[in-house]
Scaffold this motif. Structure first.
Motif, PDB file in Angstrom:
ATOM      1  N   ASP A 153      -9.107   1.693  -3.222  1.00 53.73           N
ATOM      2  CA  ASP A 153      -9.730   3.023  -3.161  1.00 53.73           C
ATOM      3  C   ASP A 153     -10.456   3.325  -4.446  1.00 53.73           C
ATOM      4  OD1 ASP A 153      -9.018   3.554  -0.602  1.00 53.73           O
ATOM      5  OD2 ASP A 153      -7.398   4.952  -1.099  1.00 53.73           O
ATOM      6  N   THR A 198      -5.046   8.484  -9.865  1.00 52.17           N
ATOM      7  CA  THR A 198      -6.157   9.404  -9.614  1.00 52.17           C
ATOM      8  C   THR A 198      -7.326   9.067 -10.541  1.00 52.17           C
ATOM      9  OG1 THR A 198      -5.521  11.047 -11.269  1.00 52.17           O
ATOM     10  CG2 THR A 198      -4.486  11.229  -9.103  1.00 52.17           C
ATOM     11  N   THR A 243      -4.804  13.057   0.732  1.00 53.00           N
ATOM     12  CA  THR A 243      -6.014  12.484   0.160  1.00 53.00           C
ATOM     13  C   THR A 243      -6.323  13.278  -1.096  1.00 53.00           C
ATOM     14  OG1 THR A 243      -6.856  11.881   2.336  1.00 53.00           O
ATOM     15  CG2 THR A 243      -8.446  11.940   0.549  1.00 53.00           C
ATOM     16  N   GLU A 260      -0.528   8.436   6.384  1.00 52.43           N
ATOM     17  CA  GLU A 260      -1.338   9.064   5.333  1.00 52.43           C
ATOM     18  C   GLU A 260      -0.782  10.447   5.028  1.00 52.43           C
ATOM     19  OE1 GLU A 260      -5.867  10.455   4.322  1.00 52.43           O
ATOM     20  OE2 GLU A 260      -5.578   8.822   5.746  1.00 52.43           O
ATOM     21  N   SER A 268      -0.466   3.731  -2.658  1.00 53.46           N
ATOM     22  CA  SER A 268      -1.887   4.040  -2.759  1.00 53.46           C
ATOM     23  C   SER A 268      -2.674   2.766  -2.477  1.00 53.46           C
ATOM     24  CB  SER A 268      -2.215   4.531  -4.170  1.00 53.46           C
ATOM     25  OG  SER A 268      -3.607   4.688  -4.322  1.00 53.46           O
ATOM     26  N   ASP A 313      -8.730  13.330  -4.918  1.00 53.43           N
ATOM     27  CA  ASP A 313      -9.992  12.871  -5.516  1.00 53.43           C
ATOM     28  C   ASP A 313     -11.028  12.528  -4.440  1.00 53.43           C
ATOM     29  OD1 ASP A 313      -8.770  13.122  -7.966  1.00 53.43           O
ATOM     30  OD2 ASP A 313      -8.441  10.973  -8.230  1.00 53.43           O
ATOM     31  N   ASN A 314     -10.963  13.196  -3.310  1.00 51.64           N
ATOM     32  CA  ASN A 314     -11.897  13.031  -2.191  1.00 51.64           C
ATOM     33  C   ASN A 314     -11.809  11.696  -1.469  1.00 51.64           C
ATOM     34  OD1 ASN A 314     -12.992  15.617  -2.432  1.00 51.64           O
ATOM     35  ND2 ASN A 314     -14.361  14.919  -4.047  1.00 51.64           N
ATOM     36  N   ASN A 315     -11.219  10.671  -2.042  1.00 50.69           N
ATOM     37  CA  ASN A 315     -11.171   9.386  -1.332  1.00 50.69           C
ATOM     38  C   ASN A 315      -9.931   8.551  -1.635  1.00 50.69           C
ATOM     39  OD1 ASN A 315     -11.692   8.567  -3.913  1.00 50.69           O
ATOM     40  ND2 ASN A 315     -13.370   7.199  -3.400  1.00 50.69           N
ATOM     41  N   LYS A 316      -9.010   9.054  -2.424  1.00 48.50           N
ATOM     42  CA  LYS A 316      -7.795   8.303  -2.752  1.00 48.50           C
ATOM     43  C   LYS A 316      -6.703   8.691  -1.751  1.00 48.50           C
ATOM     44  CE  LYS A 316      -7.077   5.963  -5.890  1.00 48.50           C
ATOM     45  NZ  LYS A 316      -7.076   4.532  -6.112  1.00 48.50           N
ATOM     46  N   HIS A 317      -6.286   7.720  -0.937  1.00 48.20           N
ATOM     47  CA  HIS A 317      -5.312   7.978   0.117  1.00 48.20           C
ATOM     48  C   HIS A 317      -3.906   7.669  -0.380  1.00 48.20           C
ATOM     49  CE1 HIS A 317      -8.590   8.476   2.937  1.00 48.20           C
ATOM     50  NE2 HIS A 317      -9.134   7.407   2.384  1.00 48.20           N
TER      51      HIS A 317
END
Length: 123
Positions: A123, A37, A91, A88, A119, A93-97
Motif C-alpha cells: 500500500d 501511515t 482505511t 478490512e 497492513s 491515509d486514503n489508501n492504507k488498508h
C-alpha cells in the motif's frame, strides 16, 4: 525488540489477546504507528461485546461516540469461532488498508479473544 512478520503480502502490526466475561464490554485503543501511515500515528478505538442471539455467527460495527462498537454475534463455541479471511477494519491515509484476523473460544462464561492487525505491504 519487536519481531517482524508477514503473511500473504501483509505486515503484522499487533496482536491483542483478551479475556472477556460474556456479559461484559471491553474497550481497546489500537495504535497504528507512523511506520505504517504516511503521516502521524493513528489510534483506532474499538469497544467489543458479545451477543448470543440465536443468529448465525457474525460481526457488525456501529458508531458509538468516538468509538466503533464491534458486536460479535454467537461467537460462543468452546471449540472456537473465527474469521476465515482478512477483514478490512479501516482505511487510513486514503489508501492504507488495516486488515484484521480474529478468533474466539468461550469456556464457561469467559471469552478468549485474539485479534491480529495487518497492513498490506504494497500500500
Amino acid at each position: 525488540m519487536k519481531s517482524k512478520c508477514t503473511l500473504d503480502g501483509m505486515q503484522h502490526i499487533d496482536t491483542i489477546n483478551l479475556l472477556i466475561p460474556k456479559n461484559s464490554e471491553s474497550s481497546v485503543t489500537i495504535n497504528i504507528p507512523e511506520s505504517i501511515t504516511t503521516a502521524s500515528a493513528v489510534d483506532l478505538k474499538i469497544k467489543i461485546r458479545f451477543m448470543d442471539d440465536g443468529k448465525e455467527p457474525g460481526v457488525n460495527f456501529t458508531p458509538q461516540d468516538s468509538w466503533s462498537l464491534m458486536t460479535l454475534h454467537n461467537w460462543e463455541n468452546s471449540l472456537g469461532t473465527s474469521l476465515t479471511e482478512f477483514f478490512e477494519l479501516a482505511t487510513i491515509d486514503n489508501n492504507k488498508h488495516i486488515m484484521m484476523m480474529m478468533m474466539n473460544h468461550r469456556i464457561g462464561a469467559i471469552n478468549s479473544l485474539t485479534i491480529q492487525l495487518w497492513s498490506k505491504v504494497d500500500d
